[in-house]
Design a protein around this motif. Structure first.
Motif, PDB file in Angstrom:
ATOM      1  N   ASP A  67     -12.998   9.050  31.900  1.00 44.94           N
ATOM      2  CA  ASP A  67     -13.717   8.245  32.888  1.00 44.94           C
ATOM      3  C   ASP A  67     -14.415   9.077  33.957  1.00 44.94           C
ATOM      4  OD1 ASP A  67     -12.846   5.865  31.755  1.00 44.94           O
ATOM      5  OD2 ASP A  67     -10.959   5.923  32.877  1.00 44.94           O
ATOM      6  N   CYS A  68     -13.874  10.263  34.233  1.00 46.17           N
ATOM      7  CA  CYS A  68     -14.417  11.030  35.349  1.00 46.17           C
ATOM      8  C   CYS A  68     -13.983  12.495  35.269  1.00 46.17           C
ATOM      9  CB  CYS A  68     -13.976  10.431  36.681  1.00 46.17           C
ATOM     10  SG  CYS A  68     -12.199  10.200  36.808  1.00 46.17           S
ATOM     11  N   VAL A  69     -14.688  13.319  36.020  1.00 46.39           N
ATOM     12  CA  VAL A  69     -14.409  14.762  36.048  1.00 46.39           C
ATOM     13  C   VAL A  69     -14.180  15.215  37.484  1.00 46.39           C
ATOM     14  CG1 VAL A  69     -15.257  17.044  35.369  1.00 46.39           C
ATOM     15  CG2 VAL A  69     -16.111  15.032  34.193  1.00 46.39           C
ATOM     16  N   TYR A  70     -13.188  16.086  37.661  1.00 47.50           N
ATOM     17  CA  TYR A  70     -12.910  16.679  38.963  1.00 47.50           C
ATOM     18  C   TYR A  70     -13.091  18.186  38.865  1.00 47.50           C
ATOM     19  CZ  TYR A  70     -10.838  12.371  40.784  1.00 47.50           C
ATOM     20  OH  TYR A  70     -10.647  11.091  41.218  1.00 47.50           O
ATOM     21  N   PHE A  71     -13.863  18.750  39.799  1.00 52.08           N
ATOM     22  CA  PHE A  71     -14.032  20.205  39.850  1.00 52.08           C
ATOM     23  C   PHE A  71     -13.168  20.749  40.980  1.00 52.08           C
ATOM     24  CE2 PHE A  71     -17.727  18.949  37.503  1.00 52.08           C
ATOM     25  CZ  PHE A  71     -18.011  20.019  36.671  1.00 52.08           C
ATOM     26  N   THR A  72     -12.324  21.725  40.646  1.00 51.07           N
ATOM     27  CA  THR A  72     -11.443  22.279  41.667  1.00 51.07           C
ATOM     28  C   THR A  72     -11.341  23.789  41.512  1.00 51.07           C
ATOM     29  OG1 THR A  72      -9.260  22.011  42.689  1.00 51.07           O
ATOM     30  CG2 THR A  72      -9.318  21.882  40.293  1.00 51.07           C
ATOM     31  N   GLY A  73     -10.541  24.431  42.384  1.00 52.93           N
ATOM     32  CA  GLY A  73     -10.362  25.876  42.300  1.00 52.93           C
ATOM     33  C   GLY A  73      -9.072  26.256  43.013  1.00 52.93           C
ATOM     34  N   GLY A  74      -9.158  27.376  43.636  1.00 54.33           N
ATOM     35  CA  GLY A  74     -10.163  28.152  44.340  1.00 54.33           C
ATOM     36  C   GLY A  74     -11.188  27.274  45.051  1.00 54.33           C
ATOM     37  N   GLU A  75     -12.184  27.943  45.584  1.00 55.90           N
ATOM     38  CA  GLU A  75     -13.263  27.225  46.272  1.00 55.90           C
ATOM     39  C   GLU A  75     -14.492  27.220  45.358  1.00 55.90           C
ATOM     40  OE1 GLU A  75     -13.868  25.279  49.066  1.00 55.90           O
ATOM     41  OE2 GLU A  75     -15.741  25.217  47.944  1.00 55.90           O
ATOM     42  N   PRO A  76     -14.806  26.082  44.750  1.00 51.51           N
ATOM     43  CA  PRO A  76     -15.936  26.041  43.823  1.00 51.51           C
ATOM     44  C   PRO A  76     -17.273  26.423  44.455  1.00 51.51           C
ATOM     45  CG  PRO A  76     -14.533  24.106  43.543  1.00 51.51           C
ATOM     46  CD  PRO A  76     -14.051  24.817  44.766  1.00 51.51           C
ATOM     47  N   LEU A  77     -17.434  26.181  45.760  1.00 54.92           N
ATOM     48  CA  LEU A  77     -18.739  26.484  46.373  1.00 54.92           C
ATOM     49  C   LEU A  77     -18.997  27.986  46.527  1.00 54.92           C
ATOM     50  CD1 LEU A  77     -19.149  23.675  49.074  1.00 54.92           C
ATOM     51  CD2 LEU A  77     -20.327  23.893  46.880  1.00 54.92           C
ATOM     52  N   LEU A  78     -18.046  28.816  46.126  1.00 54.26           N
ATOM     53  CA  LEU A  78     -18.315  30.265  46.095  1.00 54.26           C
ATOM     54  C   LEU A  78     -19.170  30.638  44.883  1.00 54.26           C
ATOM     55  CD1 LEU A  78     -14.812  31.757  47.029  1.00 54.26           C
ATOM     56  CD2 LEU A  78     -16.912  31.899  48.392  1.00 54.26           C
ATOM     57  N   LEU A  79     -19.246  29.748  43.894  1.00 55.05           N
ATOM     58  CA  LEU A  79     -19.945  30.070  42.646  1.00 55.05           C
ATOM     59  C   LEU A  79     -21.431  29.739  42.731  1.00 55.05           C
ATOM     60  CD1 LEU A  79     -17.537  28.579  39.937  1.00 55.05           C
ATOM     61  CD2 LEU A  79     -17.588  30.902  40.863  1.00 55.05           C
ATOM     62  N   ASP A  80     -22.251  30.655  42.244  1.00 53.70           N
ATOM     63  CA  ASP A  80     -23.691  30.358  42.175  1.00 53.70           C
ATOM     64  C   ASP A  80     -23.975  29.264  41.148  1.00 53.70           C
ATOM     65  OD1 ASP A  80     -24.182  32.278  44.029  1.00 53.70           O
ATOM     66  OD2 ASP A  80     -24.654  33.855  42.554  1.00 53.70           O
ATOM     67  N   SER A  81     -23.102  29.187  40.127  1.00 58.91           N
ATOM     68  CA  SER A  81     -23.362  28.250  39.033  1.00 58.91           C
ATOM     69  C   SER A  81     -22.842  26.836  39.312  1.00 58.91           C
ATOM     70  CB  SER A  81     -22.713  28.774  37.750  1.00 58.91           C
ATOM     71  OG  SER A  81     -21.338  28.987  37.970  1.00 58.91           O
ATOM     72  N   ILE A  82     -22.185  26.617  40.447  1.00 60.05           N
ATOM     73  CA  ILE A  82     -21.537  25.319  40.675  1.00 60.05           C
ATOM     74  C   ILE A  82     -22.559  24.175  40.735  1.00 60.05           C
ATOM     75  CG2 ILE A  82     -21.458  25.510  43.220  1.00 60.05           C
ATOM     76  CD1 ILE A  82     -18.797  23.877  40.947  1.00 60.05           C
ATOM     77  N   TYR A  83     -23.740  24.457  41.227  1.00 61.95           N
ATOM     78  CA  TYR A  83     -24.737  23.383  41.378  1.00 61.95           C
ATOM     79  C   TYR A  83     -25.189  22.879  40.005  1.00 61.95           C
ATOM     80  CZ  TYR A  83     -24.375  25.883  45.692  1.00 61.95           C
ATOM     81  OH  TYR A  83     -23.850  26.510  46.790  1.00 61.95           O
ATOM     82  N   ALA A  84     -25.417  23.835  39.096  1.00 59.76           N
ATOM     83  CA  ALA A  84     -25.801  23.444  37.730  1.00 59.76           C
ATOM     84  C   ALA A  84     -24.649  22.704  37.051  1.00 59.76           C
ATOM     85  CB  ALA A  84     -26.197  24.681  36.927  1.00 59.76           C
ATOM     86  N   MET A  85     -23.421  23.142  37.306  1.00 60.94           N
ATOM     87  CA  MET A  85     -22.246  22.460  36.722  1.00 60.94           C
ATOM     88  C   MET A  85     -22.178  21.017  37.207  1.00 60.94           C
ATOM     89  SD  MET A  85     -19.221  25.271  37.205  1.00 60.94           S
ATOM     90  CE  MET A  85     -19.297  26.906  36.482  1.00 60.94           C
ATOM     91  N   LEU A  86     -22.321  20.847  38.516  1.00 57.51           N
ATOM     92  CA  LEU A  86     -22.214  19.502  39.095  1.00 57.51           C
ATOM     93  C   LEU A  86     -23.356  18.605  38.642  1.00 57.51           C
ATOM     94  CD1 LEU A  86     -21.142  20.465  42.723  1.00 57.51           C
ATOM     95  CD2 LEU A  86     -19.704  19.396  40.981  1.00 57.51           C
ATOM     96  N   SER A  87     -24.543  19.193  38.602  1.00 59.31           N
ATOM     97  CA  SER A  87     -25.701  18.417  38.189  1.00 59.31           C
ATOM     98  C   SER A  87     -25.510  17.900  36.761  1.00 59.31           C
ATOM     99  CB  SER A  87     -26.930  19.318  38.319  1.00 59.31           C
ATOM    100  OG  SER A  87     -27.985  18.802  37.626  1.00 59.31           O
ATOM    101  N   TYR A  88     -25.010  18.785  35.892  1.00 57.98           N
ATOM    102  CA  TYR A  88     -24.787  18.402  34.493  1.00 57.98           C
ATOM    103  C   TYR A  88     -23.711  17.325  34.395  1.00 57.98           C
ATOM    104  CZ  TYR A  88     -24.453  18.918  29.446  1.00 57.98           C
ATOM    105  OH  TYR A  88     -24.486  18.669  28.093  1.00 57.98           O
TER     106      TYR A  88
END
Ligand code: SF4
Length: 265
Positions: A67-88
């Motif tokens: 039903d849904c996806v959660y992105f966690t870490g660590g701090e995900p906003l440290l990644l340059d690729s996080i925006y593309a991940m979230l957008s997808y």
């Protein structure tokens, strides 16, 4: 193929597996909280999950009926690729980003805004309505930056959910956080409090294990885990991640045999 359980009469019963997919995008963080379940800090190896792997996970989760996806870490906003991940992800499924919000400003905030659609919720960890209670476990100077990040996110139009870990330092003043979030227009359903769990760096709190936690499929680069509260070895279901249906099937088998045992009793 979805993972909903059917009864013997062929009538679908409620799913026994919560259909949330948790993705640990990385393990490093700009903070080093005393109770961090992932033992994250600025010195923790990144162990980044690449964009291709995230895309495959999201695709397979959608097919399996998550039903849904959660992105966690660590701090995900440290990644340059996080925006593309979230957008997808948020183009396919309701998506939540867990963050301490300290980096939700400037260029990063702009990129987050560009990547988002209304499917994206930002979940911010906030342990106090004032610095002392928040910083007791999260570190000096963290509260002001997190609060600034929350303001930035709200002003940018994000749905912001607040997650509070109850600790000995804040348990007598949790109402201050409620006053804080109401003043910001964050509704009750978007604030929750979770107990301290004795996992990772935490030296105190509730003892949790596979036996005490209902499963929620959780993936890091090191494999698939029983629950997002811990990526310790004893919580790993499988080193192999793909196809995701395999570890999900293993969890379902365990749940079904536990249910069968209960029926026999
Ligand atoms: S609890 Fe969250 S903010 Fe704190 S160190 Fe761990 S990942 Fe970072």
């Amino acid at each position: 193929m979805g993972f909903r359980v059917s009864g013997d009469d062929g009538i679908r019963s409620e799913p026994v597996l919560p259909l949330k997919l948790w993705i640990y995008t990385n393990f490093d963080c700009n903070l080093s909280c005393r109770y961090c379940l992932a033992r994250s800090s600025p010195h923790t190896p990144r162990l980044e999950m690449g964009l291709d792997m995230v895309k495959q996970l999201v695709d397979e989760a959608a097919v399996l009926g998550f039903d849904c996806v959660y992105f966690t870490g660590g701090e995900p906003l440290l990644l340059d690729s996080i925006y593309a991940m979230l957008s997808y992800a948020c183009a396919k499924l309701p998506t939540t980003l867990l963050t301490n919000a300290m980096l939700a400003r400037g260029k990063r905030l702009e990129m987050l805004r560009d990547a988002a659609n209304p499917n994206l919720t930002v979940q911010v960890s906030l342990d106090g309505g004032r610095a002392e209670t928040h910083e007791a476990y999260r570190g000096i100077g963290s509260w002001g930056k997190t609060v600034e990040g929350i303001h930035n996110l709200l002003e940018s139009g994000f749905r912001v959910r607040l997650s509070t870990t109850e600790t000995p330092a804040n348990q007598s003043s949790l109402d201050e956080i409620c006053t804080f979030h109401r003043a910001l227009g964050i509704v009750e359903e978007d604030h929750f409090v979770r107990p301290l769990a004795r996992r990772g760096a935490a030296q105190e709190g509730m003892v949790v294990s596979r036996e005490t936690l209902a499963p929620e499929i959780t993936v890091s680069v090191k494999g698939v885990y029983w629950h997002p509260l811990s990526t310790d070895e004893d919580m790993r279901i499988s080193e192999q991640i793909f196809p995701l249906s395999a570890p999900v099937g293993l969890v379902m088998e365990k749940l079904q045999s536990a249910q069968a045992l209960q029926t026999v009793k």
